[in-house]
Write a protein that holds these residues in place. Structure first.
Motif, PDB file in Angstrom:
ATOM      1  N   GLN A   1      22.698 -10.701  54.607  1.00  0.00           N
ATOM      2  CA  GLN A   1      22.756 -11.708  53.559  1.00  0.00           C
ATOM      3  C   GLN A   1      23.674 -11.267  52.444  1.00  0.00           C
ATOM      4  OE1 GLN A   1      22.121 -14.704  53.460  1.00  0.00           O
ATOM      5  NE2 GLN A   1      19.981 -15.269  53.492  1.00  0.00           N
ATOM      6  N   VAL A   2      24.393 -12.236  51.899  1.00  0.00           N
ATOM      7  CA  VAL A   2      25.285 -11.986  50.779  1.00  0.00           C
ATOM      8  C   VAL A   2      24.898 -12.928  49.649  1.00  0.00           C
ATOM      9  CG1 VAL A   2      27.670 -12.026  50.002  1.00  0.00           C
ATOM     10  CG2 VAL A   2      27.150 -11.283  52.327  1.00  0.00           C
ATOM     11  N   GLN A   3      24.771 -12.384  48.475  1.00  0.00           N
ATOM     12  CA  GLN A   3      24.477 -13.201  47.291  1.00  0.00           C
ATOM     13  C   GLN A   3      25.702 -13.235  46.394  1.00  0.00           C
ATOM     14  OE1 GLN A   3      22.168 -10.413  47.967  1.00  0.00           O
ATOM     15  NE2 GLN A   3      21.298 -11.863  49.421  1.00  0.00           N
ATOM     16  N   LEU A   4      25.987 -14.411  45.873  1.00  0.00           N
ATOM     17  CA  LEU A   4      27.111 -14.602  44.954  1.00  0.00           C
ATOM     18  C   LEU A   4      26.564 -15.042  43.604  1.00  0.00           C
ATOM     19  CD1 LEU A   4      29.562 -16.583  47.277  1.00  0.00           C
ATOM     20  CD2 LEU A   4      29.465 -14.123  46.894  1.00  0.00           C
ATOM     21  N   VAL A   5      26.979 -14.368  42.556  1.00  0.00           N
ATOM     22  CA  VAL A   5      26.523 -14.695  41.210  1.00  0.00           C
ATOM     23  C   VAL A   5      27.743 -14.966  40.340  1.00  0.00           C
ATOM     24  CG1 VAL A   5      25.266 -13.915  39.190  1.00  0.00           C
ATOM     25  CG2 VAL A   5      24.443 -13.303  41.470  1.00  0.00           C
ATOM     26  N   GLU A   6      27.791 -16.180  39.799  1.00  0.00           N
ATOM     27  CA  GLU A   6      28.926 -16.583  38.957  1.00  0.00           C
ATOM     28  C   GLU A   6      28.570 -16.425  37.485  1.00  0.00           C
ATOM     29  OE1 GLU A   6      29.142 -20.167  42.125  1.00  0.00           O
ATOM     30  OE2 GLU A   6      27.546 -19.528  40.763  1.00  0.00           O
ATOM     31  N   SER A   7      29.599 -16.299  36.680  1.00  0.00           N
ATOM     32  CA  SER A   7      29.434 -16.304  35.232  1.00  0.00           C
ATOM     33  C   SER A   7      30.730 -16.773  34.592  1.00  0.00           C
ATOM     34  CB  SER A   7      29.061 -14.912  34.714  1.00  0.00           C
ATOM     35  OG  SER A   7      30.089 -13.987  35.015  1.00  0.00           O
ATOM     36  N   GLY A   8      30.620 -17.217  33.341  1.00  0.00           N
ATOM     37  CA  GLY A   8      31.820 -17.517  32.572  1.00  0.00           C
ATOM     38  C   GLY A   8      32.090 -18.979  32.299  1.00  0.00           C
ATOM     39  N   GLY A   9      31.273 -19.886  32.788  1.00  0.00           N
ATOM     40  CA  GLY A   9      31.507 -21.295  32.497  1.00  0.00           C
ATOM     41  C   GLY A   9      31.177 -21.610  31.050  1.00  0.00           C
ATOM     42  N   GLY A  10      31.431 -22.866  30.679  1.00  0.00           N
ATOM     43  CA  GLY A  10      31.110 -23.274  29.320  1.00  0.00           C
ATOM     44  C   GLY A  10      31.882 -24.499  28.901  1.00  0.00           C
ATOM     45  N   LEU A  11      31.868 -24.724  27.586  1.00  0.00           N
ATOM     46  CA  LEU A  11      32.538 -25.875  26.986  1.00  0.00           C
ATOM     47  C   LEU A  11      33.779 -25.395  26.254  1.00  0.00           C
ATOM     48  CD1 LEU A  11      32.635 -28.861  26.025  1.00  0.00           C
ATOM     49  CD2 LEU A  11      31.147 -28.156  24.125  1.00  0.00           C
ATOM     50  N   VAL A  12      34.895 -26.065  26.495  1.00  0.00           N
ATOM     51  CA  VAL A  12      36.147 -25.677  25.857  1.00  0.00           C
ATOM     52  C   VAL A  12      36.952 -26.939  25.565  1.00  0.00           C
ATOM     53  CG1 VAL A  12      37.379 -25.383  28.045  1.00  0.00           C
ATOM     54  CG2 VAL A  12      38.120 -24.101  26.027  1.00  0.00           C
ATOM     55  N   GLN A  13      37.778 -26.876  24.547  1.00  0.00           N
ATOM     56  CA  GLN A  13      38.644 -28.004  24.232  1.00  0.00           C
ATOM     57  C   GLN A  13      39.851 -28.026  25.154  1.00  0.00           C
ATOM     58  OE1 GLN A  13      39.557 -27.687  20.017  1.00  0.00           O
ATOM     59  NE2 GLN A  13      37.899 -29.107  19.520  1.00  0.00           N
ATOM     60  N   TYR A  93      31.787 -25.488  38.992  1.00  0.00           N
ATOM     61  CA  TYR A  93      32.628 -24.583  39.765  1.00  0.00           C
ATOM     62  C   TYR A  93      31.739 -23.656  40.586  1.00  0.00           C
ATOM     63  CZ  TYR A  93      36.837 -26.120  37.421  1.00  0.00           C
ATOM     64  OH  TYR A  93      37.899 -26.880  36.983  1.00  0.00           O
ATOM     65  N   TYR A  94      32.031 -23.596  41.869  1.00  0.00           N
ATOM     66  CA  TYR A  94      31.254 -22.784  42.790  1.00  0.00           C
ATOM     67  C   TYR A  94      32.117 -21.658  43.343  1.00  0.00           C
ATOM     68  CZ  TYR A  94      27.986 -26.712  42.927  1.00  0.00           C
ATOM     69  OH  TYR A  94      27.095 -27.701  42.598  1.00  0.00           O
ATOM     70  N   CYS A  95      31.520 -20.505  43.404  1.00  0.00           N
ATOM     71  CA  CYS A  95      32.144 -19.390  44.097  1.00  0.00           C
ATOM     72  C   CYS A  95      31.759 -19.482  45.567  1.00  0.00           C
ATOM     73  CB  CYS A  95      31.639 -18.080  43.499  1.00  0.00           C
ATOM     74  SG  CYS A  95      32.239 -16.595  44.317  1.00  0.00           S
ATOM     75  N   GLY A  96      32.727 -19.295  46.433  1.00  0.00           N
ATOM     76  CA  GLY A  96      32.472 -19.319  47.865  1.00  0.00           C
ATOM     77  C   GLY A  96      33.092 -18.108  48.527  1.00  0.00           C
ATOM     78  N   SER A  97      32.470 -17.673  49.588  1.00  0.00           N
ATOM     79  CA  SER A  97      32.993 -16.506  50.289  1.00  0.00           C
ATOM     80  C   SER A  97      32.708 -16.605  51.777  1.00  0.00           C
ATOM     81  CB  SER A  97      32.363 -15.227  49.728  1.00  0.00           C
ATOM     82  OG  SER A  97      32.819 -14.100  50.445  1.00  0.00           O
ATOM     83  N   TYR A 108      29.168 -18.267  52.335  1.00  0.00           N
ATOM     84  CA  TYR A 108      28.146 -18.148  51.299  1.00  0.00           C
ATOM     85  C   TYR A 108      28.616 -18.857  50.037  1.00  0.00           C
ATOM     86  CZ  TYR A 108      26.344 -14.525  54.381  1.00  0.00           C
ATOM     87  OH  TYR A 108      25.865 -13.850  55.476  1.00  0.00           O
ATOM     88  N   TRP A 109      27.646 -19.325  49.258  1.00  0.00           N
ATOM     89  CA  TRP A 109      27.951 -20.047  48.034  1.00  0.00           C
ATOM     90  C   TRP A 109      27.125 -19.524  46.872  1.00  0.00           C
ATOM     91  CZ3 TRP A 109      31.933 -23.330  48.049  1.00  0.00           C
ATOM     92  CH2 TRP A 109      32.350 -23.868  49.274  1.00  0.00           C
ATOM     93  N   GLY A 110      27.730 -19.554  45.697  1.00  0.00           N
ATOM     94  CA  GLY A 110      26.978 -19.284  44.488  1.00  0.00           C
ATOM     95  C   GLY A 110      26.279 -20.548  44.022  1.00  0.00           C
ATOM     96  N   GLN A 111      25.549 -20.426  42.924  1.00  0.00           N
ATOM     97  CA  GLN A 111      24.766 -21.552  42.422  1.00  0.00           C
ATOM     98  C   GLN A 111      25.605 -22.531  41.607  1.00  0.00           C
ATOM     99  OE1 GLN A 111      21.529 -19.459  40.389  1.00  0.00           O
ATOM    100  NE2 GLN A 111      20.181 -19.956  42.090  1.00  0.00           N
ATOM    101  N   GLY A 112      26.761 -22.104  41.194  1.00  0.00           N
ATOM    102  CA  GLY A 112      27.631 -22.974  40.426  1.00  0.00           C
ATOM    103  C   GLY A 112      27.536 -22.709  38.938  1.00  0.00           C
ATOM    104  N   THR A 113      28.639 -22.946  38.250  1.00  0.00           N
ATOM    105  CA  THR A 113      28.667 -22.819  36.795  1.00  0.00           C
ATOM    106  C   THR A 113      29.440 -24.013  36.234  1.00  0.00           C
ATOM    107  OG1 THR A 113      29.230 -21.337  34.952  1.00  0.00           O
ATOM    108  CG2 THR A 113      30.760 -21.354  36.802  1.00  0.00           C
ATOM    109  N   GLN A 114      28.881 -24.596  35.192  1.00  0.00           N
ATOM    110  CA  GLN A 114      29.470 -25.811  34.630  1.00  0.00           C
ATOM    111  C   GLN A 114      30.657 -25.464  33.741  1.00  0.00           C
ATOM    112  OE1 GLN A 114      28.505 -29.228  35.004  1.00  0.00           O
ATOM    113  NE2 GLN A 114      30.452 -29.589  33.937  1.00  0.00           N
ATOM    114  N   VAL A 115      31.754 -26.172  33.962  1.00  0.00           N
ATOM    115  CA  VAL A 115      32.920 -26.097  33.088  1.00  0.00           C
ATOM    116  C   VAL A 115      33.154 -27.506  32.536  1.00  0.00           C
ATOM    117  CG1 VAL A 115      35.411 -25.749  32.974  1.00  0.00           C
ATOM    118  CG2 VAL A 115      33.992 -24.166  34.293  1.00  0.00           C
ATOM    119  N   THR A 116      33.134 -27.605  31.218  1.00  0.00           N
ATOM    120  CA  THR A 116      33.346 -28.890  30.562  1.00  0.00           C
ATOM    121  C   THR A 116      34.528 -28.769  29.607  1.00  0.00           C
ATOM    122  OG1 THR A 116      30.991 -29.413  30.689  1.00  0.00           O
ATOM    123  CG2 THR A 116      32.330 -30.702  29.159  1.00  0.00           C
TER     124      THR A 116
END
Length: 119
Positions: A1-13, A93-97, A108-116
């Motif tokens: 099993q492989v786990q993917l953990v994303e970080s870094g999303g958020g709100l930006v102009q 945004y999803y990380c995939g591998s 494999y897929w990560g859980q996703g991180t929202q980019v707005t």
């Protein structure tokens, strides 16, 4: 099993930048390639950018010249530097591998991180 953990999303102009990170962990696996995909409401998930362990990259036409995908193979981590962001880049945004394990080759897929991106 492989786990993917994303970080870094958020709100930006619009015109701003964000950097996403995704780290793969698990046991007895070898990454073949890692990448980023995104899904906006009502749309299908689409490839944004991906990179092989050899460093070959592939980008969606809509992000070429604005986004850069990179990786640290020793850390099984992939990054997505997003510059000159536009409101149409808003999505989850999803990380995939694709990785080789003792049981075979799997995606494999990560859980996703929202980019707005606000206009």
């Amino acid at each position: 099993q492989v786990q993917l953990v994303e970080s870094g999303g958020g709100l930006v102009q619009a015109g701003g930048s964000l950097r996403l990170s995704c780290a793969a962990s698990g046991s007895r696996f070898r990454i073949r390639f890692m990448g980023w995909y995104r899904q906006a409401p009502g749309n299908q998930r689409e490839l944004v950018a991906r990179i092989t362990t050899g460093g070959s990259t592939d980008y969606a036409a809509s992000v070429k010249g604005r986004f850069t995908v990179s990786s640290d193979n020793a850390k099984n981590t992939v990054y997505l530097q997003m510059n000159s962001l536009k409101p149409e880049d808003t999505a989850v945004y999803y990380c995939g591998s694709t990785a080789q394990t003792i049981d075979g080759i799997f995606d494999y897929w990560g859980q996703g991180t929202q980019v707005t991106v606000s206009s």
